[in-house]
Design a protein around this motif. Structure first.
Motif, PDB file in Angstrom:
ATOM      1  N   ASN A 165       0.765  14.887   2.599  1.00 56.34           N
ATOM      2  CA  ASN A 165       0.451  16.095   1.777  1.00 56.34           C
ATOM      3  C   ASN A 165       0.033  15.858   0.224  1.00 56.34           C
ATOM      4  OD1 ASN A 165       0.911  17.406   4.061  1.00 56.34           O
ATOM      5  ND2 ASN A 165       3.065  18.109   3.454  1.00 56.34           N
ATOM      6  N   ALA A 166       0.535  14.570  -0.231  1.00 59.56           N
ATOM      7  CA  ALA A 166      -0.225  14.373  -1.297  1.00 59.56           C
ATOM      8  C   ALA A 166      -1.537  13.765  -1.599  1.00 59.56           C
ATOM      9  CB  ALA A 166       0.736  13.028  -1.980  1.00 59.56           C
ATOM     10  N   ARG A 205       4.609   3.571   6.249  1.00 58.16           N
ATOM     11  CA  ARG A 205       4.169   4.612   7.058  1.00 58.16           C
ATOM     12  C   ARG A 205       2.799   5.082   6.957  1.00 58.16           C
ATOM     13  NH1 ARG A 205       6.011   9.046   5.532  1.00 58.16           N
ATOM     14  NH2 ARG A 205       7.853   8.921   4.090  1.00 58.16           N
ATOM     15  N   LYS A 226       0.949  -1.209  -0.024  1.00 55.08           N
ATOM     16  CA  LYS A 226      -0.014   0.105   0.043  1.00 55.08           C
ATOM     17  C   LYS A 226       0.813   1.342   0.129  1.00 55.08           C
ATOM     18  CE  LYS A 226      -3.818  -2.240   2.394  1.00 55.08           C
ATOM     19  NZ  LYS A 226      -3.078  -3.539   2.701  1.00 55.08           N
ATOM     20  N   ASN A 227       1.967   1.146   0.703  1.00 60.20           N
ATOM     21  CA  ASN A 227       2.775   2.393   0.713  1.00 60.20           C
ATOM     22  C   ASN A 227       4.420   1.726   0.729  1.00 60.20           C
ATOM     23  OD1 ASN A 227       4.408   4.762   1.212  1.00 60.20           O
ATOM     24  ND2 ASN A 227       3.461   5.099   3.257  1.00 60.20           N
ATOM     25  N   PRO A 228       5.149   2.046  -0.199  1.00 63.88           N
ATOM     26  CA  PRO A 228       6.498   1.526  -0.231  1.00 63.88           C
ATOM     27  C   PRO A 228       7.042   2.073   1.117  1.00 63.88           C
ATOM     28  CG  PRO A 228       6.248   3.122  -1.917  1.00 63.88           C
ATOM     29  CD  PRO A 228       4.929   2.765  -1.347  1.00 63.88           C
ATOM     30  N   ALA A 229       7.016   3.135   1.534  1.00 64.94           N
ATOM     31  CA  ALA A 229       7.613   3.716   2.729  1.00 64.94           C
ATOM     32  C   ALA A 229       7.196   3.152   4.061  1.00 64.94           C
ATOM     33  CB  ALA A 229       7.505   5.066   2.794  1.00 64.94           C
ATOM     34  N   TYR A 260       9.980  18.783   5.394  1.00 64.35           N
ATOM     35  CA  TYR A 260      11.553  18.882   5.319  1.00 64.35           C
ATOM     36  C   TYR A 260      12.068  19.537   6.629  1.00 64.35           C
ATOM     37  CZ  TYR A 260      16.234  18.845   3.598  1.00 64.35           C
ATOM     38  OH  TYR A 260      17.806  18.654   3.292  1.00 64.35           O
ATOM     39  N   ARG A 273      -7.616   1.472  -4.856  1.00 63.64           N
ATOM     40  CA  ARG A 273      -6.322   1.975  -5.225  1.00 63.64           C
ATOM     41  C   ARG A 273      -5.798   2.637  -3.763  1.00 63.64           C
ATOM     42  NH1 ARG A 273      -6.419   4.997 -10.903  1.00 63.64           N
ATOM     43  NH2 ARG A 273      -8.206   5.990  -9.754  1.00 63.64           N
ATOM     44  N   HIS A 274      -4.537   2.847  -3.622  1.00 65.43           N
ATOM     45  CA  HIS A 274      -4.087   3.492  -2.284  1.00 65.43           C
ATOM     46  C   HIS A 274      -3.114   4.801  -2.667  1.00 65.43           C
ATOM     47  CE1 HIS A 274      -4.677  -0.698  -1.171  1.00 65.43           C
ATOM     48  NE2 HIS A 274      -5.072  -0.142  -0.172  1.00 65.43           N
ATOM     49  N   LEU A 275      -3.376   5.558  -1.692  1.00 60.31           N
ATOM     50  CA  LEU A 275      -2.400   6.965  -1.861  1.00 60.31           C
ATOM     51  C   LEU A 275      -1.600   7.016  -0.529  1.00 60.31           C
ATOM     52  CD1 LEU A 275      -4.272   9.726  -3.563  1.00 60.31           C
ATOM     53  CD2 LEU A 275      -2.329   8.912  -4.274  1.00 60.31           C
ATOM     54  N   ALA A 276      -0.212   7.328  -0.519  1.00 62.21           N
ATOM     55  CA  ALA A 276       0.343   7.772   0.826  1.00 62.21           C
ATOM     56  C   ALA A 276       0.972   8.944   0.835  1.00 62.21           C
ATOM     57  CB  ALA A 276       1.522   6.590   0.806  1.00 62.21           C
ATOM     58  N   GLU A 277       1.930   9.398   1.784  1.00 65.00           N
ATOM     59  CA  GLU A 277       2.159  10.857   1.963  1.00 65.00           C
ATOM     60  C   GLU A 277       0.988  11.544   2.226  1.00 65.00           C
ATOM     61  OE1 GLU A 277       5.400  11.345   2.357  1.00 65.00           O
ATOM     62  OE2 GLU A 277       5.980   9.471   1.803  1.00 65.00           O
ATOM     63  N   TYR A 335      -5.430  10.742  -9.850  1.00 60.89           N
ATOM     64  CA  TYR A 335      -4.704   9.795  -9.219  1.00 60.89           C
ATOM     65  C   TYR A 335      -3.172   9.676  -9.408  1.00 60.89           C
ATOM     66  CZ  TYR A 335      -3.408   5.410  -7.102  1.00 60.89           C
ATOM     67  OH  TYR A 335      -2.846   4.366  -6.280  1.00 60.89           O
ATOM     68  N   GLN A 337       3.399  11.898  -4.190  1.00 57.30           N
ATOM     69  CA  GLN A 337       3.437  11.155  -3.100  1.00 57.30           C
ATOM     70  C   GLN A 337       5.213  10.815  -3.453  1.00 57.30           C
ATOM     71  OE1 GLN A 337       1.272   7.315  -2.845  1.00 57.30           O
ATOM     72  NE2 GLN A 337       3.048   6.294  -2.604  1.00 57.30           N
ATOM     73  N   GLU A 363       8.178  19.179  10.033  1.00 57.24           N
ATOM     74  CA  GLU A 363       8.018  17.858  10.665  1.00 57.24           C
ATOM     75  C   GLU A 363       9.081  16.896  11.290  1.00 57.24           C
ATOM     76  OE1 GLU A 363       6.417  13.454  10.297  1.00 57.24           O
ATOM     77  OE2 GLU A 363       8.140  14.461  10.237  1.00 57.24           O
ATOM     78  N   PHE A 400       6.122  21.263   1.135  1.00 51.44           N
ATOM     79  CA  PHE A 400       7.469  20.702   1.162  1.00 51.44           C
ATOM     80  C   PHE A 400       8.139  21.203   2.163  1.00 51.44           C
ATOM     81  CE2 PHE A 400       6.240  19.555  -3.359  1.00 51.44           C
ATOM     82  CZ  PHE A 400       6.602  18.100  -3.132  1.00 51.44           C
ATOM     83  N   PHE A 417       6.999  13.696  -2.437  1.00 53.41           N
ATOM     84  CA  PHE A 417       7.364  13.893  -0.749  1.00 53.41           C
ATOM     85  C   PHE A 417       8.127  12.668  -0.221  1.00 53.41           C
ATOM     86  CE2 PHE A 417       3.442  16.845  -1.271  1.00 53.41           C
ATOM     87  CZ  PHE A 417       3.979  17.639  -0.598  1.00 53.41           C
TER      88      PHE A 417
END
Lengths: 197, 197
Positions: free
Chosen positions: A67-68, A51, A46-49, A99, A61-65, B85, B92, A102, A95, B95
């Motif tokens: 702010n995105a 988190r 779902k999220n390569p990072a 950077y 479908r999935h979205l991560a980050e 998307y 994504q 956070e 951004f 970020f």
């Protein structure tokens, strides 16, 4: 929609706040972010990072980050400008948030809440950098009600999330009157919810 | 347009690369980023975070944050999708680049180039996190030619900038065949320039 969530996370709160202000129904699935193995099981694919937050759309479908996700939800709404320069300025502040703000304000708060602040040799440096980020915000807000175009936008959502709980990390905002006024304006926006709602 | 620039900075290179691929003329003003006082003099009023790159538009307005500048330049061009998307997926990865990749891969490279790597107690942790970011990229690129929508976009520009010079920080990409193939595809895009051009 389903939000893979963490209740105390400001990054997750951003998404809950905007979804609520947009009147979009969602369910929350709490992810124990302290369990690295659990994160792999739940967030892998779902999220390569690995988190949170991760937003699962109605089509799966999935979205991560964070702010995105805010950008995806806000495009073509009142929460992001349609002027090209203002759109880019919105992203500039988002951004900046990820950077400069956070990694310092949020990380010091997190360590403080867990009672581990003094275990890390870089905590004082992060506190200094956190104050530097707050100083940059104070300068921008001196004479402006909001970060971009003098109206509430996702730049404000992004920066509000960890600024309004900065005191939980020991940050003192007494010397930041413009930020204090802005925090109050954001908290009185229609549809506002708190991080504990 | 005028770019407040630093030749070895991958963040600045991103902007030079896209400006060139878009055929937009610009002049470069080199900023000595090691001189904090000089940064205040040159960048104060242009970027509250006092970092390069800063793009000065023809009308004298300024934009900061490399990835926000990329977005400004790329909207309504072939370098960013018009699908909602895919647009959010592009952000994504951008970020991700600023949060997981740049503070690790770029910072280790910078310290290495200055001969100061061992002076910082967190250099090894940053190297580990840099490899974790590269591993997330490798997974995404396994089976995909580019990061979003299987075509070259500003997500690739953003991630290429510090990945293609990661070896200057001692990162070994031998175990990352998908990244290596992608680096080659990006370097062969029309209008490509190198970081030294």
């Amino acid at each position: 929609m389903r939000l893979y969530d963490s209740a105390p996370s400001g990054n997750c709160y951003k998404v809950r706040l905007l979804l609520t202000q947009l009147g979009i129904a969602f369910e929350r699935q709490e992810v124990d972010t302290r369990q690295r193995d659990g994160r792999d099981d739940v967030l892998g694919g779902k999220n390569p990072a690995l988190r949170v937050p991760v937003l699962e759309l109605d089509d799966g479908r999935h979205l991560a980050e964070s702010n995105a996700i805010l950008w995806y939800l806000a495009e073509d709404t009142q929460y992001v400008s349609d002027d090209p320069y203002e759109r880019a300025k919105t992203l500039q502040w988002m951004f900046f948030e990820q950077y400069d703000h956070e990694p310092n304000v949020a990380v010091v708060r997190h360590r403080t809440m867990l009672g581990h602040l003094d275990d890390y040799p870089d905590s004082e440096q992060r506190r200094e950098r956190g104050y530097a980020a707050l100083t940059a915000m104070e300068r921008q807000l001196d004479g402006h009600d909001y970060f971009v175009g003098d109206r509430y936008s996702i730049a404000d959502v992004a920066l509000y999330a960890y600024t309004h709980v900065a005191h939980e990390g020991g940050f003192d905002l007494d010397g930041y009157p413009a930020i204090s006024g802005w925090l109050d304006r954001v908290a009185h926006q229609p549809g506002h919810i708190t991080i504990d709602d």
